[in-house]
Enzyme design. Structure first.
Site, mmCIF file in Angstrom:
data_model
loop_
_atom_site.group_PDB
_atom_site.id
_atom_site.type_symbol
_atom_site.label_atom_id
_atom_site.label_comp_id
_atom_site.label_asym_id
_atom_site.label_seq_id
_atom_site.Cartn_x
_atom_site.Cartn_y
_atom_site.Cartn_z
ATOM 1 N N THR A 1 -10.539 -19.398 16.087
ATOM 2 C CA THR A 1 -10.888 -18.703 17.335
ATOM 3 C C THR A 1 -10.667 -17.211 17.151
ATOM 4 O O THR A 1 -9.761 -16.793 16.416
ATOM 5 C CB THR A 1 -10.024 -19.171 18.526
ATOM 6 O OG1 THR A 1 -8.650 -19.096 18.144
ATOM 7 C CG2 THR A 1 -10.385 -20.558 18.972
ATOM 8 N N ASP B 1 -6.354 -21.945 15.839
ATOM 9 C CA ASP B 1 -6.527 -21.209 17.102
ATOM 10 C C ASP B 1 -5.752 -19.885 17.036
ATOM 11 O O ASP B 1 -4.858 -19.636 17.828
ATOM 12 C CB ASP B 1 -6.039 -22.105 18.247
ATOM 13 C CG ASP B 1 -6.368 -21.551 19.614
ATOM 14 O OD1 ASP B 1 -7.106 -20.551 19.688
ATOM 15 O OD2 ASP B 1 -5.876 -22.128 20.608
ATOM 16 N N ARG B 2 -6.125 -19.035 16.080
ATOM 17 C CA ARG B 2 -5.376 -17.798 15.856
ATOM 18 C C ARG B 2 -5.699 -16.727 16.901
ATOM 19 O O ARG B 2 -4.963 -15.786 17.083
ATOM 20 C CB ARG B 2 -5.674 -17.291 14.433
ATOM 21 C CG ARG B 2 -5.122 -15.932 14.077
ATOM 22 C CD ARG B 2 -3.599 -15.908 14.136
ATOM 23 N NE ARG B 2 -3.074 -14.592 13.795
ATOM 24 C CZ ARG B 2 -3.093 -13.539 14.623
ATOM 25 N NH1 ARG B 2 -3.614 -13.647 15.833
ATOM 26 N NH2 ARG B 2 -2.583 -12.385 14.228
ATOM 27 N N LYS B 3 -6.813 -16.874 17.566
ATOM 28 C CA LYS B 3 -7.270 -15.882 18.564
ATOM 29 C C LYS B 3 -7.082 -14.453 18.045
ATOM 30 O O LYS B 3 -6.343 -13.649 18.615
ATOM 31 C CB LYS B 3 -6.561 -16.046 19.906
ATOM 32 C CG LYS B 3 -6.871 -17.348 20.609
ATOM 33 C CD LYS B 3 -6.429 -17.328 22.053
ATOM 34 C CE LYS B 3 -6.587 -18.656 22.729
ATOM 35 N NZ LYS B 3 -5.691 -19.720 22.243
ATOM 36 N N PHE B 4 -7.780 -14.160 16.965
ATOM 37 C CA PHE B 4 -7.729 -12.807 16.400
ATOM 38 C C PHE B 4 -8.167 -11.821 17.481
ATOM 39 O O PHE B 4 -9.022 -12.142 18.303
ATOM 40 C CB PHE B 4 -8.673 -12.712 15.204
ATOM 41 C CG PHE B 4 -8.251 -13.580 14.050
ATOM 42 C CD1 PHE B 4 -7.340 -13.109 13.118
ATOM 43 C CD2 PHE B 4 -8.754 -14.865 13.902
ATOM 44 C CE1 PHE B 4 -6.943 -13.914 12.047
ATOM 45 C CE2 PHE B 4 -8.366 -15.671 12.830
ATOM 46 C CZ PHE B 4 -7.457 -15.187 11.905
#
Ligand code: S5P
Length: 454
Positions: A323, A294-297
């Site tokens: 993500t 869930d790195r949410k780039f």
């Protein structure tokens, strides 16, 4: 030639009906596609259409006209201008702030309102709209529809006591186009057999099953997660937001058999190592779940690529799913390549999040175009071509002191048609995480089963 026939031929020239192979929102393959939106480019045809619809309603009594968003809005506005009957506008979703109104315009309780729809298929969304309008105190007796795809919708509404006035049925359209040599016989046969075989798409639930979704997945990661879901009878993703590799490995062992994926925030781990990654991978293979980072780039493509492939974590080496925000635009998502399944953030669960309706719509549009995007994180329904991942799920609904807002598994699965629930503290902070995971798995799966039964 009747006026109606003439109108259809002119509208056909504008491109309102296309023949070929189309995947509908429901995932069903259709030999034709109807879209009345090009009509707005011809004021003369729009006016003609509104005259036809008003003619259909000549024996009905109504004090207001309401179009179902969006395609029917210009049609209903034209009808209002032609007839002098006031218009009301229905929102797609109620305003989150201020008045929280569902309907815009001036009306009073007890007034009779006619609903206008462009195309009727199963009729389910139309029934929902009618019910929402009725909830505001208006009475609905008549519904005017431009085109009936003959897939159960008219019957559903009639059974519920509404009078449905349709300008064209799909069969009629086919006849007219064939008569004027605009459709060839093999095409006519193909369409007729489609209409016959699939008379009712789905009238009591529009939820698409995992089996159906599996059929139209192109990406290996979305296929895999759906296959695991069906095998394990689970739609649960455990978010293991703990700080040490030992805790993650221990939790993964304990909850692994109940989940389709384990979601991670690798940058909160204090002792990250390659050994930890290989042990986690081994557990994920033994227990059959995916690794979801869930790195949410949220940066330009070049930076995202470096963050994905380089540094200590080398996410690209081990993650099955990641993500990413969509804030940096379409190109920025391409850098992840086609191996990993990208889940974009369309809408966030926290209070006051800036992901409003407009943002969500844009995020969905972009996600549908990107070949490596398998779905979105969101708190409301998505087109069924995208998988819906919903976090902020906890059996004790409410929230935390930092803005998180929780919903129950049943609520998100029933109301949003969530495909995968994401549970963090509900599992990892429980006294017995394995029991909590089994409980969420069962709740999530039972809610799904309740929703597909019809
Ligand atoms: O909108 C969001 C998106 C995500 S991915 N809201 C969220 O809560 N998340 C993540 O889901 C969040 O970062 C956390 O890892 C998990 C929710 O955990 P919980 O403890 O609140 O269930």
């Amino acid at each position: 030639m009747t006026n109606k026939e003439e109108f259809l031929l002119k509208a056909y020239e504008l491109g309102i009906i296309k023949f070929g192979n189309f995947t509908l929102k429901s995932g069903i393959e259709s030999p034709f596609y109807v879209d009345l939106r090009p009509l707005v480019s011809s004021p003369a045809l729009l006016k003609e259409l509104s005259d036809h619809l008003l003619q259909l309603l000549k024996d009905s009594h109504y004090q207001l006209i309401c179009g179902v968003p969006y395609a029917a809005l210009p049609i209903s506005a034209a009808m209002s201008l032609e007839s002098g009957v006031p218009l009301i506008l229905k929102r797609k979703e109620s305003k989150k702030y201020g008045t929280k109104k569902m309907l815009e315009g001036i009306f009073s309780e007890g007034q009779t309102c006619v609903l206008v729809e462009d195309v009727i298929t199963s009729g389910k969304s139309l029934v929902e709209t009618v019910e929402e309008v009725e909830k505001e105190g208006l009475r609905v007796k008549d519904v005017a529809v431009v085109l009936d795809r003959e897939q159960g919708g008219t019957r559903l509404l009639t059974e519920k006591g509404y009078a449905v006035h349709t300008l064209f049925s799909m069969g009629e359209v086919i006849d007219i186009l064939y008569k004027h040599d605009l459709l060839k016989e093999p095409e006519v046969i193909r369409i007729r057999s489609f209409l016959k075989e699939k008379p009712v798409v789905r009238i009591r639930s529009s939820r698409v099953t995992y089996e159906e979704k599996l059929k139209f997945q192109a990406h290996p990661a979305s296929k895999k997660i759906l296959e695991i879901a069906l095998k394990k009878k689970s739609n649960l993703i455990a978010s293991l937001d703990v700080n040490t590799s030992r805790e993650i490995l221990d939790l993964a062992e304990r909850v692994g058999e109940h989940v389709v994926a384990v979601k991670l925030h690798t940058d909160i781990i204090s002792d990250f190592s390659e050994e930890y990654v290989s042990r986690l991978k081994k557990i994920s293979q033994d227990k059959n779940f995916l690794l979801f980072e869930d790195r949410k780039f949220g940066d330009i493509g070049n930076t995202q690529q470096l963050q994905f492939e380089k540094g200590i974590y080398k996410i690209s080496d081990w993650a099955d799913l990641i993500t990413s925000h969509v804030i940096a635009g379409e190109e920025s998502l391409k850098v992840f390549g086609d191996k990993v399944g990208v889940v974009t953030i369309a809408e966030m669960s926290s209070k006051g999040a800036l992901t409003d309706e407009h943002y969500k719509e844009k995020a969905i549009e972009l996600s549908q175009k990107a070949s490596n995007v398998i779905g979105c994180v969101a708190q409301s329904e998505l087109p069924s071509s995208l998988l819906l991942f919903t976090p902020g799920v906890n059996i004790t609904s409410g929230g935390d002191s930092k803005g998180q807002q929780f919903n129950t598994p049943d609520k998100v699965i029933t109301e949003y048609h969530t495909d995968f629930i994401i549970v963090g503290r509900g599992i990892y902070a429980a006294a017995r995480p394995e029991e909590a995971a089994e409980k969420y798995r069962k709740e999530g799966w039972d809610a799904y089963l309740r929703n597909i039964k019809f």
